[in-house]
Design a protein around this motif. Sequence first.
Motif, mmCIF file in Angstrom:
data_model
loop_
_atom_site.group_PDB
_atom_site.id
_atom_site.type_symbol
_atom_site.label_atom_id
_atom_site.label_comp_id
_atom_site.label_asym_id
_atom_site.label_seq_id
_atom_site.Cartn_x
_atom_site.Cartn_y
_atom_site.Cartn_z
ATOM 1 N N GLN A 26 7.020 -39.828 45.814
ATOM 2 C CA GLN A 26 6.657 -39.013 46.967
ATOM 3 C C GLN A 26 7.836 -38.128 47.379
ATOM 4 O OE1 GLN A 26 6.435 -40.852 50.901
ATOM 5 N NE2 GLN A 26 4.392 -39.913 51.145
ATOM 6 N N ASP A 27 9.011 -38.734 47.472
ATOM 7 C CA ASP A 27 10.203 -37.983 47.871
ATOM 8 C C ASP A 27 10.483 -36.843 46.894
ATOM 9 O OD1 ASP A 27 10.441 -39.798 49.937
ATOM 10 O OD2 ASP A 27 12.058 -40.950 48.985
ATOM 11 N N GLU A 28 10.437 -37.157 45.608
ATOM 12 C CA GLU A 28 10.724 -36.114 44.624
ATOM 13 C C GLU A 28 9.636 -35.043 44.606
ATOM 14 O OE1 GLU A 28 12.581 -35.514 40.305
ATOM 15 O OE2 GLU A 28 10.940 -36.971 40.332
ATOM 16 N N LEU A 29 8.401 -35.449 44.754
ATOM 17 C CA LEU A 29 7.300 -34.490 44.744
ATOM 18 C C LEU A 29 7.430 -33.488 45.892
ATOM 19 C CD1 LEU A 29 4.779 -33.714 43.169
ATOM 20 C CD2 LEU A 29 3.495 -35.344 44.550
ATOM 21 N N VAL A 30 7.783 -33.975 47.061
ATOM 22 C CA VAL A 30 7.972 -33.081 48.221
ATOM 23 C C VAL A 30 9.114 -32.101 47.939
ATOM 24 C CG1 VAL A 30 8.694 -33.009 50.639
ATOM 25 C CG2 VAL A 30 6.958 -34.655 49.906
ATOM 26 N N THR A 31 10.220 -32.609 47.433
ATOM 27 C CA THR A 31 11.359 -31.743 47.101
ATOM 28 C C THR A 31 10.988 -30.764 45.997
ATOM 29 O OG1 THR A 31 12.911 -33.484 47.732
ATOM 30 C CG2 THR A 31 13.763 -31.747 46.300
ATOM 31 N N TYR A 32 10.296 -31.252 44.986
ATOM 32 C CA TYR A 32 9.870 -30.422 43.853
ATOM 33 C C TYR A 32 9.017 -29.247 44.326
ATOM 34 C CZ TYR A 32 7.165 -29.231 39.623
ATOM 35 O OH TYR A 32 6.559 -28.568 38.590
ATOM 36 N N LEU A 33 8.059 -29.549 45.182
ATOM 37 C CA LEU A 33 7.164 -28.499 45.667
ATOM 38 C C LEU A 33 7.872 -27.523 46.597
ATOM 39 C CD1 LEU A 33 3.987 -30.652 46.275
ATOM 40 C CD2 LEU A 33 4.268 -28.883 44.535
ATOM 41 N N ASN A 34 8.619 -28.052 47.555
ATOM 42 C CA ASN A 34 9.236 -27.199 48.567
ATOM 43 C C ASN A 34 10.448 -26.429 48.073
ATOM 44 O OD1 ASN A 34 7.373 -27.894 50.547
ATOM 45 N ND2 ASN A 34 8.574 -29.642 51.218
ATOM 46 N N GLU A 35 11.274 -27.075 47.272
ATOM 47 C CA GLU A 35 12.527 -26.444 46.854
ATOM 48 C C GLU A 35 12.480 -25.889 45.432
ATOM 49 O OE1 GLU A 35 15.760 -29.176 47.597
ATOM 50 O OE2 GLU A 35 14.993 -29.604 49.618
ATOM 51 N N GLY A 36 11.631 -26.454 44.596
ATOM 52 C CA GLY A 36 11.566 -26.002 43.208
ATOM 53 C C GLY A 36 10.482 -24.975 42.959
ATOM 54 N N ILE A 37 9.259 -25.303 43.330
ATOM 55 C CA ILE A 37 8.107 -24.462 42.999
ATOM 56 C C ILE A 37 7.861 -23.354 44.023
ATOM 57 C CG2 ILE A 37 5.601 -24.473 42.621
ATOM 58 C CD1 ILE A 37 7.333 -25.669 40.322
ATOM 59 N N GLN A 38 7.871 -23.695 45.293
ATOM 60 C CA GLN A 38 7.533 -22.716 46.327
ATOM 61 C C GLN A 38 8.354 -21.422 46.231
ATOM 62 O OE1 GLN A 38 4.877 -22.718 48.271
ATOM 63 N NE2 GLN A 38 5.499 -20.695 48.946
ATOM 64 N N PRO A 39 9.663 -21.487 45.987
ATOM 65 C CA PRO A 39 10.421 -20.237 45.882
ATOM 66 C C PRO A 39 10.000 -19.349 44.702
ATOM 67 C CG PRO A 39 11.896 -22.083 46.267
ATOM 68 C CD PRO A 39 10.538 -22.662 45.989
#
Length: 164
Positions: A26-39
Amino acid sequence: MKKIALFLLGIACLFAVTACGSDPVQDELVTYLNEGIQPLVEQESKITALYDSVTGNNYKDDATLYYTLKDEIIPQYSDYISKIESIQTTTPEVREIHETLIKAANTQNSAFVTTLSALEAQDYAKAEEANTKLSEGRKLFRDYQSNLSSLASEHDVTIKKAQE
């Protein structure tokens, strides 16, 4: 002093319970989406819109498609892929989904390069090969989105769609 020590021990136990109960996926998924993919969403959308502007109903001629692919789409998409590939993941669940995204993007880029080659050679077989790769890329993107949604649901992560 004893009360302070017991208080600090109690807080330490509270943090330990919270840490043990946390969900690394869950923690990594949130970071992945917000910081990795969204930009990267806007960059990918612009490239896709550029491709759509010279294909399908918007197709003008081979030269326009060729130079748009060669000078704009392929260089921009190569940069996009580099950014995707630089995203680091640690959990196997997020890594597996991310690898699907990388494969989808590389398949789509290969379709762009094959289209360029087909236009250069005026080779209809290469054009069909490019169309097949585009279809494969779209399927991989659908797989990525589906698997991402499933993983998010399993780990209580809400994915918000970008506002248009």
